[in-house]
Design an enzyme around this catalytic site. Structure first.
Site, mmCIF file in Angstrom:
data_model
loop_
_atom_site.group_PDB
_atom_site.id
_atom_site.type_symbol
_atom_site.label_atom_id
_atom_site.label_comp_id
_atom_site.label_asym_id
_atom_site.label_seq_id
_atom_site.Cartn_x
_atom_site.Cartn_y
_atom_site.Cartn_z
ATOM 1 N N GLU A 1 -7.077 4.751 7.660
ATOM 2 C CA GLU A 1 -6.853 6.156 7.309
ATOM 3 C C GLU A 1 -8.084 6.745 6.617
ATOM 4 O OE1 GLU A 1 -3.087 5.611 5.333
ATOM 5 O OE2 GLU A 1 -2.204 5.110 7.275
ATOM 6 N N HIS B 1 -9.706 1.058 4.834
ATOM 7 C CA HIS B 1 -8.435 1.303 5.526
ATOM 8 C C HIS B 1 -8.670 2.300 6.663
ATOM 9 C CE1 HIS B 1 -4.331 2.578 6.316
ATOM 10 N NE2 HIS B 1 -3.939 1.465 5.708
ATOM 11 N N GLY C 1 1.970 2.397 10.690
ATOM 12 C CA GLY C 1 2.788 3.543 10.309
ATOM 13 C C GLY C 1 3.613 4.180 11.410
ATOM 14 N N GLY D 1 2.662 -1.112 4.392
ATOM 15 C CA GLY D 1 2.627 0.308 4.051
ATOM 16 C C GLY D 1 4.020 0.863 3.859
ATOM 17 N N GLY D 2 4.545 1.527 4.876
ATOM 18 C CA GLY D 2 5.837 2.221 4.793
ATOM 19 C C GLY D 2 6.959 1.399 4.169
ATOM 20 N N ASN E 1 0.865 -1.182 0.000
ATOM 21 C CA ASN E 1 0.000 0.000 0.000
ATOM 22 C C ASN E 1 0.903 1.233 0.000
ATOM 23 O OD1 ASN E 1 -1.873 1.984 0.392
ATOM 24 N ND2 ASN E 1 -2.381 1.429 2.504
ATOM 25 N N SER F 1 3.051 -1.939 10.599
ATOM 26 C CA SER F 1 4.503 -1.838 10.793
ATOM 27 C C SER F 1 5.249 -3.132 10.470
ATOM 28 C CB SER F 1 4.816 -1.369 12.220
ATOM 29 O OG SER F 1 4.267 -0.085 12.441
ATOM 30 N N GLU G 1 -5.673 -5.139 10.784
ATOM 31 C CA GLU G 1 -4.666 -4.091 10.972
ATOM 32 C C GLU G 1 -4.968 -3.317 12.256
ATOM 33 O OE1 GLU G 1 -2.631 -2.846 7.119
ATOM 34 O OE2 GLU G 1 -4.456 -1.691 7.225
ATOM 35 N N LYS H 1 0.064 4.203 -0.333
ATOM 36 C CA LYS H 1 -0.629 5.391 0.190
ATOM 37 C C LYS H 1 -0.425 6.572 -0.776
ATOM 38 C CE LYS H 1 0.048 3.510 4.738
ATOM 39 N NZ LYS H 1 -0.114 3.688 6.166
HETATM 40 C C1 PEP Z 1 -1.050 0.121 6.007
HETATM 41 O O1 PEP Z 1 -1.041 1.231 5.502
HETATM 42 O O2 PEP Z 1 -1.993 -0.651 5.783
HETATM 43 C C2 PEP Z 1 0.055 -0.252 6.871
HETATM 44 C C3 PEP Z 1 0.010 -1.412 7.472
HETATM 45 O O3 PEP Z 1 1.067 0.647 7.026
HETATM 46 P P1 PEP Z 1 2.484 0.386 7.759
HETATM 47 O O4 PEP Z 1 3.035 -0.897 7.194
HETATM 48 O O5 PEP Z 1 3.315 1.569 7.401
HETATM 49 O O6 PEP Z 1 2.199 0.263 9.204
#
Ligand code: PEP
Length: 251
Positions: free
Chosen positions: A95, A93, A171, A232-233, A8, A211, A165, A10
């Site tokens: 966010e 999600h 994040g 994500g990151g 993802n 994360s 999640e 983002k």
């Molecule tokens: C996400 O955006 O779904 C996510 C899990 O981000 P991160 O891996 O950065 O925590």
């Protein structure tokens, strides 16, 4: 079943040139990793360019609207995403729930619409830090799943994917241990079994996200019993992302 690893991105990166570069590197690095299904979810404007590059990598979007077309300024429909060769779409999600006020009702409409268009919805569920501390995690997951899938019949859920999640672990590097995550992964399947059937509960892929990095990825999949990861990151760094893929399939 292949391990499903979803990137993802983002609202990143900030130029098409960078997006193409990252996509190319991920594609090259993941080519030999046959045991994983790699899905990249870039921002909408980059999808067209990725459509012409994708070979081993599948494409996903980060959201969609519930109508097919019409006067809905700024929105993107599941049919448009199908046209751009997307197979997946992230829905619900945290966010989107948090910054854009997406309710369970909105998420339900989006899931229905994605399923109808034969897109696989990656349906995100998870509790906040406060909810967790009040001992409400199960209650939150149950309510999100029941409301998000309300009115959908078992023969209509083909392609549905759940992503657990914990919002507090997204994040920020805060780690939800694979043991703790595993309990909630199992619990989510229990809810699916109660709503539909135990057959579906066994079949439905459940991903973990929060994360994830190359050091902890393997544990969620190998020890935690998850069918894959939503990253994500760490998906914005090609080397780290490829390491995640390697660690998961070579385990
Ligand atoms: C996400 O955006 O779904 C996510 C899990 O981000 P991160 O891996 O950065 O925590």
């Amino acid at each position: 079943m292949k391990t499903l690893i979803v990137a993802n991105w983002k609202m990143n990166p900030s130029s098409l040139a960078e997006a193409n570069r990252l996509f190319g590197l991920v594609e090259k690095g993941s080519k030999k990793i046959k045991k994983a299904e790699v899905v990249v979810c870039p921002p909408f404007p980059y999808l067209l360019s990725m459509k012409y590059q994708a070979s081993s990598i599948k494409l996903g979007a980060q959201d969609c609207f519930w109508e097919e077309k019409g006067a809905f300024t700024g929105e993107v429909s599941p049919l448009m995403l199908k046209n751009l060769r997307c197979n997946y779409v992230i829905i619900g999600h945290s966010e989107r729930r948090n910054y854009f006020g997406e309710t369970d009702g909105v998420i339900n409409k989006k899931i229905k619409s994605a399923l109808q268009a034969k897109l696989s919805p990656i349906f995100c569920i998870g509790e906040t830090w406060q909810e967790r501390n009040k001992g409400k995690t199960r209650q939150v997951l149950k309510s999100q799943i029941e409301k998000g899938l309300s009115g959908i019949k078992e023969n209509e859920v083909n392609g549905l994917i759940l992503a657990y999640e914990p919002v507090w672990a997204i994040g920020n590097g805060k780690i939800c241990s694979f043991k703790e995550a595993q309990v909630m992964g199992f619990y989510s399947r229990e809810i699916i079994a109660r709503l539909f059937s135990s057959l579906l509960a066994k079949k439905i892929p459940v991903l973990y996200g929060g994360s994830v990095n190359s050091k902890n990825a393997r544990d969620y999949v190998r020890e935690g019993g998850f069918d894959g990861l939503l990253v994500g990151g760490a998906s914005l760094n090609d080397q780290e992302f490829i390491e995640i893929l390697r660690s998961v399939v070579n385990a």
